[in-house]
Every structure is written in structure tokens, then in C-alpha cells.
Design an enzyme around this catalytic site. Structure first.
Site, PDB file in Angstrom:
ATOM      1  N   GLU A   1     -16.069   6.298   6.250  1.00  0.00           N
ATOM      2  CA  GLU A   1     -15.174   5.694   7.251  1.00  0.00           C
ATOM      3  C   GLU A   1     -15.006   6.677   8.400  1.00  0.00           C
ATOM      4  O   GLU A   1     -15.602   7.757   8.393  1.00  0.00           O
ATOM      5  CB  GLU A   1     -13.819   5.367   6.616  1.00  0.00           C
ATOM      6  CG  GLU A   1     -13.100   6.590   6.040  1.00  0.00           C
ATOM      7  CD  GLU A   1     -11.739   6.271   5.419  1.00  0.00           C
ATOM      8  OE1 GLU A   1     -11.172   5.218   5.735  1.00  0.00           O
ATOM      9  OE2 GLU A   1     -11.263   7.094   4.630  1.00  0.00           O
TER      10      GLU A   1
ATOM     11  N   LYS B   1      -2.548   7.121   1.017  1.00  0.00           N
ATOM     12  CA  LYS B   1      -2.346   7.364   2.445  1.00  0.00           C
ATOM     13  C   LYS B   1      -1.254   8.429   2.557  1.00  0.00           C
ATOM     14  O   LYS B   1      -0.072   8.119   2.746  1.00  0.00           O
ATOM     15  CB  LYS B   1      -1.964   6.058   3.151  1.00  0.00           C
ATOM     16  CG  LYS B   1      -2.121   6.125   4.648  1.00  0.00           C
ATOM     17  CD  LYS B   1      -2.125   4.736   5.253  1.00  0.00           C
ATOM     18  CE  LYS B   1      -1.928   4.778   6.747  1.00  0.00           C
ATOM     19  NZ  LYS B   1      -2.935   5.540   7.482  1.00  0.00           N
TER      20      LYS B   1
ATOM     21  N   ARG C   1       0.837  -1.209   0.000  1.00  0.00           N
ATOM     22  CA  ARG C   1       0.000   0.000   0.000  1.00  0.00           C
ATOM     23  C   ARG C   1       0.868   1.253   0.000  1.00  0.00           C
ATOM     24  O   ARG C   1       0.555   2.237  -0.671  1.00  0.00           O
ATOM     25  CB  ARG C   1      -0.946  -0.019   1.207  1.00  0.00           C
ATOM     26  CG  ARG C   1      -1.994   1.088   1.140  1.00  0.00           C
ATOM     27  CD  ARG C   1      -3.059   0.940   2.190  1.00  0.00           C
ATOM     28  NE  ARG C   1      -2.542   1.090   3.537  1.00  0.00           N
ATOM     29  CZ  ARG C   1      -3.267   0.907   4.649  1.00  0.00           C
ATOM     30  NH1 ARG C   1      -4.535   0.542   4.544  1.00  0.00           N
ATOM     31  NH2 ARG C   1      -2.739   1.065   5.834  1.00  0.00           N
TER      32      ARG C   1
HETATM   33  N1  PMP Z   1      -9.069   4.834   7.194  1.00  0.00           N
HETATM   34  C1  PMP Z   1      -8.151   5.786   7.406  1.00  0.00           C
HETATM   35  C2  PMP Z   1      -8.431   7.169   6.966  1.00  0.00           C
HETATM   36  C3  PMP Z   1      -6.947   5.471   8.061  1.00  0.00           C
HETATM   37  O1  PMP Z   1      -6.034   6.418   8.289  1.00  0.00           O
HETATM   38  C4  PMP Z   1      -6.739   4.150   8.510  1.00  0.00           C
HETATM   39  C5  PMP Z   1      -5.503   3.794   9.295  1.00  0.00           C
HETATM   40  N2  PMP Z   1      -4.390   3.685   8.512  1.00  0.00           N
HETATM   41  C6  PMP Z   1      -7.719   3.181   8.240  1.00  0.00           C
HETATM   42  C7  PMP Z   1      -8.876   3.565   7.592  1.00  0.00           C
HETATM   43  C8  PMP Z   1      -7.534   1.752   8.659  1.00  0.00           C
HETATM   44  O2  PMP Z   1      -6.575   1.139   7.839  1.00  0.00           O
HETATM   45  P1  PMP Z   1      -5.671  -0.056   8.365  1.00  0.00           P
HETATM   46  O3  PMP Z   1      -6.586  -1.126   8.804  1.00  0.00           O
HETATM   47  O4  PMP Z   1      -4.869  -0.458   7.173  1.00  0.00           O
HETATM   48  O5  PMP Z   1      -4.841   0.469   9.465  1.00  0.00           O
END
Ligand code: PMP
Length: 291
Positions: free
Chosen positions: A184, A151, A52
Site C-alpha cells: 500500500e 491503526k 475498526r
Molecule cells: N493505508 C494506511 C496505512 C492508512 O493510514 C490509510 C488511511 N487511514 C489507508 C490505507 C486508507 O484507509 P481508509 O480508506 O480507511 O482511510
């Protein structure tokens, strides 16, 4: 104990690990990052996080000067250097030092930073009692402006929503997309349970495709729980039987109040608890060994 930070090929004591004020990661949020966990001497889903990270970097034309394999080795080395078995790892690639203009071409040296620290979690009792959250009025970025699949180091969109949660005394804020569908939270994905089915917003809407989210979907399917990736509005949140968030730092954490509406029985629901248990078992079993 002094912590060692990886910075462009060197391990420096925390206080000496410094970045230029001309770094475009600092000036403009121009860079990408990952948050990764290590459990019991193994790094959970390391390859997925690295993939990622490289995808995020590609999307902003940021060339990471190491291969995925090399970066993996640096992550493991940083953990060893700090003698850590359980940790939260922050991997940051910034555009690097440039001038005061925006132009990334003026930043020839991306900065690679790896920080390995102890994890700060929500208190244990919240994993039983659940979080109180609110729906933010700040909408999630639209992909035609800034795709949230990247990200990036620019988290202001999320921080504006988090400020709303703070103002209302809530733990987290749920963000909707431009059309009013649930996307989210500020740093976690969201799931609801309705009639025994697990429902989460589809990956094609404005969400970061969480690695924990993928793990949760896999675990649920293995437990023969029907999973639907489907758009829904706040109505479905308010009337859900269970709700929880997923993320690397929080893992799986129940939500028991949304905008003042009590969810289910006001404590962690049955399916949530099952998935929490299965998730914890998996983190103990799987991962890239550090030592
Ligand atoms: N959404 C956002 C905006 C995030 O910053 C994160 C954390 N990285 C997640 C969802 C969850 O992703 P992950 O399970 O890969 O940590």
C-alpha cells in the site's frame, strides 16, 4: 473561528485542549486513531470507522471507556459544536498518562480526543493529472513484529517511506511487503487496472484494510468491473493501464507516474474516472446525519 475539541467528555477551545507530556500516546505512540469524513451534513461510513477503531484498540488491549454508540454520538456532537457539514474528523484514543516506563498498566485513564477540522485535499488538478509516486525502499512492517491492521499512533514505518518520496520530489511512496509484493502507500491503499480488470493487494497481506478500499471494490462490482484481490510485484505497477490510490482523505486519486514510468496515457484513466464519479455520488447520498 475558534475550534472546539472534544477531550475526555469536555469541549475545549483548541488552544486549551492539551495532553500530558507523560501520555504514552506521545511518549511511545501507544494508542489508536481514525480519520473520518463528513460530506454535506452526513458522516461517511462512521460505523465502519468506529468498528475498526474498536478492533485496533482490542488488538493492543486498550479499553475504550465508551460504547461505540456513545462514541458515535460524541463525534456527531463535536461536528455540531463546530458547525461543520463538510469536515475531516480525527478520532484518537491514547493509552493515557503513565510514568516514563513502557508498562501500560501504569496508564489507568485512556484519553479520548475528537478533532473536527476542514479537510485539506490534494489540489483539484491532481485528480485529473494524477500523482507521481515512487516505490520506497522501506518495507511495510511485518505482522509478526507489528500488525499493520492496527491503526496505531505509531506511523514511523510510513513516515520513513514518506521521507523517501519527499527526497525524490514525489507525492507519495508505494510500500512493498518483505517478499517484494506491493502492499500500500503511506496513508492510502493502491489499485491497478489491467485489461479492464481492477486489481488490488489482498487484505491478508500487509495493508490496512481501508474503508475506502472496500467502498471502491463494491462500486466496481456494481459497475460490472471484474475485481481481483491478488498479490503483484512492481512489474505489474509499471505495466498497468491505470493506477489509483484510495483513502478517506484523498478519496480516489489517480497515479500517472511510478518511478519515472508513465502509466497509461499519463492522465486519469477511464475506469479511475468512473469510480471517482461514483464515489463522489455515494458520499453525497450515504452517511449518518449530523443535524
Ligand atoms: N493505508 C494506511 C496505512 C492508512 O493510514 C490509510 C488511511 N487511514 C489507508 C490505507 C486508507 O484507509 P481508509 O480508506 O480507511 O482511510
Amino acid at each position: 473561528m475558534e475550534q472546539w475539541v472534544y477531550l475526555n467528555g469536555e469541549y475545549l477551545p483548541q488552544r486549551e485542549a492539551k495532553i500530558s507530556v507523560f501520555d504514552h500516546g506521545f511518549l511511545y505512540g501507544d494508542g489508536v486513531f481514525e480519520g473520518i469524513r463528513a460530506y454535506e451534513g452526513k458522516v461517511f461510513k462512521l460505523k465502519e470507522h468506529l468498528q475498526r477503531l474498536f478492533n485496533s484498540a482490542k488488538a493492543i488491549s486498550l479499553n475504550i471507556p465508551l460504547s461505540q454508540q456513545e462514541l458515535q454520538e460524541k463525534v456527531l456532537e463535536t461536528l455540531r459544536k463546530n458547525n461543520l457539514k463538510n469536515a475531516y474528523i480525527r478520532l484518537v484514543i491514547s493509552r493515557g498518562e503513565g510514568d516514563l516506563g513502557l508498562d501500560p498498566r501504569k496508564c489507568p485513564h485512556p484519553q479520548i480526543i475528537i478533532i473536527a477540522d476542514k479537510i485539506i485535499l490534494y489540489p483539484d488538478e491532481l485528480y485529473e493529472k494524477g500523482l507521481e509516486v515512487v516505490i520506497a525502499s522501506t518495507r511495510r512492517n511485518i505482522p509478526s513484529a507489528l500488525d499493520v491492521k492496527i491503526k496505531s499512533l505509531n506511523y514511523l514505518n510510513n513516515i520513513l517511506a514518506k521521507l523517501e518520496a519527499n527526497l525524490k520530489g514525489a507525492s507519495e511512496a508505494i510500500m512493498l511487503n518483505q517478499d517484494g509484493y506491493v502492499a500500500e502507500c503511506t496513508g492510502d491503499n493502491i489499485f491497478i487496472v489491467k485489461g479492464g480488470e481492477l486489481i488490488t493487494p489482498p487484505s491478508w497481506i500487509e495493508i490496512l484494510k481501508g474503508i475506502t478500499r472496500d467502498v471502491v471494490i463494491g462500486l466496481a462490482k456494481r459497475e460490472r468491473i471484474r475485481v481481483r484481490e491478488e498479490s503483484f510485484t512492481p512489474f505489474s505497477l509499471y505495466t498497468s493501464d491505470e493506477c489509483f490510490l484510495s483513502g478517506t482523505a484523498a478519496e480516489i486519486i489517480p497515479v500517472t507516474k511510478i518511478d519515472g514510468r508513465v502509466i497509461g496515457e499519463g492522465k486519469a484513466g477511464k475506469i479511475t474516472r468512473l469510480l471517482m464519479r461514483k464515489f463522489r455520488q455515494l458520499t453525497k447520498k450515504e452517511g449518518v446525519p449530523i443535524y
